[in-house]
Design a protein around this motif. Structure first.
Motif, PDB file in Angstrom:
ATOM      1  N   ASP A  46       0.835  -1.200   0.000  1.00  0.00           N
ATOM      2  CA  ASP A  46       0.000   0.000   0.000  1.00  0.00           C
ATOM      3  C   ASP A  46       0.872   1.254   0.000  1.00  0.00           C
ATOM      4  O   ASP A  46       0.482   2.271   0.529  1.00  0.00           O
ATOM      5  CB  ASP A  46      -0.915  -0.024   1.230  1.00  0.00           C
ATOM      6  CG  ASP A  46      -2.004   1.021   1.163  1.00  0.00           C
ATOM      7  OD1 ASP A  46      -2.467   1.339   0.051  1.00  0.00           O
ATOM      8  OD2 ASP A  46      -2.402   1.539   2.229  1.00  0.00           O
ATOM      9  N   ALA A  47       2.049   1.174  -0.577  1.00  0.00           N
ATOM     10  CA  ALA A  47       2.993   2.287  -0.537  1.00  0.00           C
ATOM     11  C   ALA A  47       2.780   3.215  -1.725  1.00  0.00           C
ATOM     12  O   ALA A  47       3.443   3.119  -2.746  1.00  0.00           O
ATOM     13  CB  ALA A  47       4.418   1.759  -0.503  1.00  0.00           C
ATOM     14  N   THR A  48       1.821   4.116  -1.570  1.00  0.00           N
ATOM     15  CA  THR A  48       1.530   5.113  -2.594  1.00  0.00           C
ATOM     16  C   THR A  48       1.451   6.485  -1.943  1.00  0.00           C
ATOM     17  O   THR A  48       1.338   6.592  -0.716  1.00  0.00           O
ATOM     18  CB  THR A  48       0.193   4.833  -3.311  1.00  0.00           C
ATOM     19  OG1 THR A  48      -0.866   4.985  -2.354  1.00  0.00           O
ATOM     20  CG2 THR A  48       0.166   3.450  -3.935  1.00  0.00           C
ATOM     21  N   SER A  49       1.472   7.516  -2.762  1.00  0.00           N
ATOM     22  CA  SER A  49       1.365   8.867  -2.219  1.00  0.00           C
ATOM     23  C   SER A  49       0.025   9.087  -1.523  1.00  0.00           C
ATOM     24  O   SER A  49      -0.042   9.772  -0.500  1.00  0.00           O
ATOM     25  CB  SER A  49       1.591   9.897  -3.317  1.00  0.00           C
ATOM     26  OG  SER A  49       0.703   9.707  -4.393  1.00  0.00           O
ATOM     27  N   THR A  50      -1.030   8.481  -2.026  1.00  0.00           N
ATOM     28  CA  THR A  50      -2.339   8.619  -1.380  1.00  0.00           C
ATOM     29  C   THR A  50      -2.340   7.956  -0.007  1.00  0.00           C
ATOM     30  O   THR A  50      -2.831   8.527   0.969  1.00  0.00           O
ATOM     31  CB  THR A  50      -3.454   8.022  -2.262  1.00  0.00           C
ATOM     32  OG1 THR A  50      -3.505   8.763  -3.481  1.00  0.00           O
ATOM     33  CG2 THR A  50      -4.803   8.088  -1.585  1.00  0.00           C
ATOM     34  N   ALA A  51      -1.775   6.758   0.093  1.00  0.00           N
ATOM     35  CA  ALA A  51      -1.687   6.066   1.386  1.00  0.00           C
ATOM     36  C   ALA A  51      -0.838   6.874   2.364  1.00  0.00           C
ATOM     37  O   ALA A  51      -1.153   6.957   3.558  1.00  0.00           O
ATOM     38  CB  ALA A  51      -1.122   4.665   1.201  1.00  0.00           C
ATOM     39  N   LEU A  52       0.229   7.477   1.864  1.00  0.00           N
ATOM     40  CA  LEU A  52       1.073   8.314   2.715  1.00  0.00           C
ATOM     41  C   LEU A  52       0.277   9.498   3.255  1.00  0.00           C
ATOM     42  O   LEU A  52       0.314   9.783   4.453  1.00  0.00           O
ATOM     43  CB  LEU A  52       2.290   8.799   1.932  1.00  0.00           C
ATOM     44  CG  LEU A  52       3.166   9.818   2.658  1.00  0.00           C
ATOM     45  CD1 LEU A  52       3.806   9.212   3.898  1.00  0.00           C
ATOM     46  CD2 LEU A  52       4.216  10.379   1.719  1.00  0.00           C
ATOM     47  N   LEU A  53      -0.425  10.198   2.385  1.00  0.00           N
ATOM     48  CA  LEU A  53      -1.218  11.344   2.837  1.00  0.00           C
ATOM     49  C   LEU A  53      -2.291  10.912   3.835  1.00  0.00           C
ATOM     50  O   LEU A  53      -2.529  11.608   4.827  1.00  0.00           O
ATOM     51  CB  LEU A  53      -1.846  12.061   1.646  1.00  0.00           C
ATOM     52  CG  LEU A  53      -0.864  12.860   0.789  1.00  0.00           C
ATOM     53  CD1 LEU A  53      -1.557  13.395  -0.459  1.00  0.00           C
ATOM     54  CD2 LEU A  53      -0.221  13.983   1.585  1.00  0.00           C
ATOM     55  N   ASN A  54      -2.932   9.774   3.590  1.00  0.00           N
ATOM     56  CA  ASN A  54      -3.932   9.268   4.535  1.00  0.00           C
ATOM     57  C   ASN A  54      -3.303   9.016   5.903  1.00  0.00           C
ATOM     58  O   ASN A  54      -3.868   9.389   6.935  1.00  0.00           O
ATOM     59  CB  ASN A  54      -4.580   7.981   4.013  1.00  0.00           C
ATOM     60  CG  ASN A  54      -5.474   8.221   2.820  1.00  0.00           C
ATOM     61  OD1 ASN A  54      -5.917   9.331   2.553  1.00  0.00           O
ATOM     62  ND2 ASN A  54      -5.733   7.166   2.075  1.00  0.00           N
ATOM     63  N   ALA A  55      -2.136   8.382   5.917  1.00  0.00           N
ATOM     64  CA  ALA A  55      -1.445   8.094   7.179  1.00  0.00           C
ATOM     65  C   ALA A  55      -1.037   9.385   7.890  1.00  0.00           C
ATOM     66  O   ALA A  55      -1.153   9.494   9.116  1.00  0.00           O
ATOM     67  CB  ALA A  55      -0.220   7.219   6.912  1.00  0.00           C
ATOM     68  N   LEU A  56      -0.579  10.360   7.122  1.00  0.00           N
ATOM     69  CA  LEU A  56      -0.179  11.631   7.726  1.00  0.00           C
ATOM     70  C   LEU A  56      -1.365  12.368   8.342  1.00  0.00           C
ATOM     71  O   LEU A  56      -1.260  12.901   9.445  1.00  0.00           O
ATOM     72  CB  LEU A  56       0.504  12.516   6.680  1.00  0.00           C
ATOM     73  CG  LEU A  56       1.920  12.112   6.315  1.00  0.00           C
ATOM     74  CD1 LEU A  56       2.389  12.861   5.084  1.00  0.00           C
ATOM     75  CD2 LEU A  56       2.869  12.351   7.486  1.00  0.00           C
ATOM     76  N   VAL A  57      -2.484  12.396   7.646  1.00  0.00           N
ATOM     77  CA  VAL A  57      -3.671  13.075   8.170  1.00  0.00           C
ATOM     78  C   VAL A  57      -4.199  12.342   9.405  1.00  0.00           C
ATOM     79  O   VAL A  57      -4.632  12.980  10.371  1.00  0.00           O
ATOM     80  CB  VAL A  57      -4.757  13.233   7.080  1.00  0.00           C
ATOM     81  CG1 VAL A  57      -6.067  13.715   7.672  1.00  0.00           C
ATOM     82  CG2 VAL A  57      -4.276  14.197   6.002  1.00  0.00           C
ATOM     83  N   ASP A  58      -4.144  11.010   9.397  1.00  0.00           N
ATOM     84  CA  ASP A  58      -4.563  10.251  10.583  1.00  0.00           C
ATOM     85  C   ASP A  58      -3.687  10.585  11.784  1.00  0.00           C
ATOM     86  O   ASP A  58      -4.186  10.757  12.895  1.00  0.00           O
ATOM     87  CB  ASP A  58      -4.501   8.745  10.315  1.00  0.00           C
ATOM     88  CG  ASP A  58      -5.611   8.258   9.400  1.00  0.00           C
ATOM     89  OD1 ASP A  58      -6.579   9.012   9.157  1.00  0.00           O
ATOM     90  OD2 ASP A  58      -5.495   7.115   8.921  1.00  0.00           O
ATOM     91  N   ALA A  59      -2.383  10.655  11.568  1.00  0.00           N
ATOM     92  CA  ALA A  59      -1.447  10.914  12.663  1.00  0.00           C
ATOM     93  C   ALA A  59      -1.378  12.389  13.058  1.00  0.00           C
ATOM     94  O   ALA A  59      -1.110  12.717  14.207  1.00  0.00           O
ATOM     95  CB  ALA A  59      -0.058  10.414  12.285  1.00  0.00           C
ATOM     96  N   HIS A  60      -1.619  13.271  12.087  1.00  0.00           N
ATOM     97  CA  HIS A  60      -1.504  14.724  12.307  1.00  0.00           C
ATOM     98  C   HIS A  60      -2.698  15.415  11.646  1.00  0.00           C
ATOM     99  O   HIS A  60      -2.577  15.933  10.530  1.00  0.00           O
ATOM    100  CB  HIS A  60      -0.189  15.252  11.723  1.00  0.00           C
ATOM    101  CG  HIS A  60       1.021  14.558  12.236  1.00  0.00           C
ATOM    102  ND1 HIS A  60       1.593  14.862  13.452  1.00  0.00           N
ATOM    103  CD2 HIS A  60       1.763  13.542  11.718  1.00  0.00           C
ATOM    104  CE1 HIS A  60       2.638  14.080  13.648  1.00  0.00           C
ATOM    105  NE2 HIS A  60       2.754  13.266  12.611  1.00  0.00           N
TER     106      HIS A  60
END
Length: 84
Positions: free
Chosen positions: A30-44
């Protein structure tokens, strides 16, 4: 097993998160820019309001849309800049 992506934050994002750099683990499948942004918004959550206007650069190249990421990639999140 996961991969790690280095995320650089500037301007308003740096202020919102209180950091200039983050390391974000992602599942390889699941290593995509969208997954990264989702993880960042969840954490921050403070990143959320900026998401619609963010530009991404992966390894110092601007990208559009959902792009795959690899272990060790550097992703810069760039907010709009105004000036005069």
């Amino acid at each position: 097993m996961s991969i790690s992506v280095r995320v650089l934050l500037f301007a308003a994002l740096q202020d919102a998160v209180g950091e200039s750099e983050l390391t974000v683990p992602l599942a390889p499948e699941d290593a995509t820019s969208t997954a990264l942004l989702n993880a960042l918004v969840d954490a921050h959550p403070a990143i959320g309001p900026h998401r619609p206007t963010l530009r991404l650069a992966v390894n110092q190249r601007y990208v559009r849309g959902d792009v795959p990421l690899a272990d060790g990639d550097e992703v810069a999140l760039i907010t709009p800049v105004s000036g005069g």
